[in-house]
Scaffold this motif. Sequence first.
Motif, PDB file in Angstrom:
ATOM      1  N   GLU A  46       0.743  -1.358   0.003  1.00 51.79           N
ATOM      2  CA  GLU A  46       0.127   0.062  -0.117  1.00 51.79           C
ATOM      3  C   GLU A  46       0.799   1.081  -0.090  1.00 51.79           C
ATOM      4  O   GLU A  46       0.214   2.564  -0.269  1.00 51.79           O
ATOM      5  CB  GLU A  46      -1.027  -0.059   1.168  1.00 51.79           C
ATOM      6  N   ARG A  99      -7.846   1.967   8.713  1.00 55.32           N
ATOM      7  CA  ARG A  99      -6.830   1.446   7.885  1.00 55.32           C
ATOM      8  C   ARG A  99      -6.290   2.430   7.364  1.00 55.32           C
ATOM      9  O   ARG A  99      -4.763   2.646   7.127  1.00 55.32           O
ATOM     10  CB  ARG A  99      -7.044   0.307   7.364  1.00 55.32           C
ATOM     11  N   CYS A 124      -9.902   9.162   3.781  1.00 58.21           N
ATOM     12  CA  CYS A 124     -10.524   8.760   5.148  1.00 58.21           C
ATOM     13  C   CYS A 124     -11.155  10.011   6.084  1.00 58.21           C
ATOM     14  O   CYS A 124     -11.461   9.732   7.185  1.00 58.21           O
ATOM     15  CB  CYS A 124      -9.681   7.841   5.944  1.00 58.21           C
ATOM     16  N   GLN A 148     -12.267   1.631   1.457  1.00 59.18           N
ATOM     17  CA  GLN A 148     -11.889   0.694   2.509  1.00 59.18           C
ATOM     18  C   GLN A 148     -11.917   1.385   3.995  1.00 59.18           C
ATOM     19  O   GLN A 148     -12.246   2.355   4.254  1.00 59.18           O
ATOM     20  CB  GLN A 148     -10.440   0.243   2.121  1.00 59.18           C
ATOM     21  N   ASP A 149     -11.655   0.465   4.777  1.00 66.46           N
ATOM     22  CA  ASP A 149     -11.926   0.893   6.201  1.00 66.46           C
ATOM     23  C   ASP A 149     -11.190   2.172   6.615  1.00 66.46           C
ATOM     24  O   ASP A 149      -9.879   2.239   6.277  1.00 66.46           O
ATOM     25  CB  ASP A 149     -11.329  -0.225   7.064  1.00 66.46           C
ATOM     26  N   LEU A 152      -7.558   2.241  -3.061  1.00 65.16           N
ATOM     27  CA  LEU A 152      -7.924   2.080  -1.614  1.00 65.16           C
ATOM     28  C   LEU A 152      -9.346   2.765  -1.087  1.00 65.16           C
ATOM     29  O   LEU A 152      -9.687   2.551  -0.354  1.00 65.16           O
ATOM     30  CB  LEU A 152      -6.850   2.486  -0.636  1.00 65.16           C
TER      31      LEU A 152
END
Length: 303
Positions: A49, A64, A102, A60-61, A57
């Motif tokens: 990553e 993370r 995120c 995704q979570d 990505l």
Amino acid sequence: MTPAFPPAFPPVSAAEALAEVGRLVDLDAGHGATAAVPAVREAARRIPELSGDPAALRGQDADRLAALAELCEVIGWILFDAGRYRPAHRMNARALALARLCGDRWTARLVLLNHSMLTAHTGRPRAALRSAERVAGPRPLPARVASLVLVRRAHATALLGARREPLDLMARARSRFLDGLSRRDPHWAWWIDEAELLGHHGWVQARLRRWDRAVPLLYEAATAPGPAYRHLFTAELLAALAGAGAWREAEDLIGRLAPRAAGIGSVRTTERLARTAADLRRRPEVPGGVRDAAAFLLESLPA
């Protein structure tokens, strides 16, 4: 669906990424950036990553992604202090992209502040100023973060030739710093302490050639205990002493520095020491003993 990364290594978890952050921070603080570079290389090999497209990505979570953003931020800092400026620029961009995916505003702000220092160091003060100014958000920043923004702006404006504004910005940085810690401070604000502020205040004064103000501030910062990267304040202290023509003090400092120069783990620091030592050797007004000490320092620095 095609996997985003090669399957040679399994995807890293948030906990594993944060453990890597802790390992790299400890290496950097204890031994310097050059000592941490091999660990960075190993992490890049093991964690796909760190080299794939961040956009892959998306979705995704969030925990993370935030951990990966923080890991990229730390790697970007280490690469910068190790003198690997282009890879540091690329890793900062990756950290910022992941933080935005995120919604991690605090890591994004730290990356922008790091990038401000990188662009100032590589001769782009306008870009440094823009990067620092992007940190602001809809709510007032906590004191330590606001103080660091003002410090970055002070460096950039000094490099752009301003005389009064950098001093005003540093006075405001001191005022905000004295407001103290709060519950809103991000976890990374631990290193924005009194010695850090003193060192940058002295450094800004030195950029303005106010040697009588710069030297005591840099001396206090350079002699305070702290992480390895603060050896840079010692290098700036030597440059300020040379600028002031304080030959005896400069020679004494070189005498203390040279025996341990090979172990300095910050390329920014050794580059600064090398420039100052070369300048001391060239200047005709420098006493012979200081020129000899400068030659010894040059020989003692790591390649």
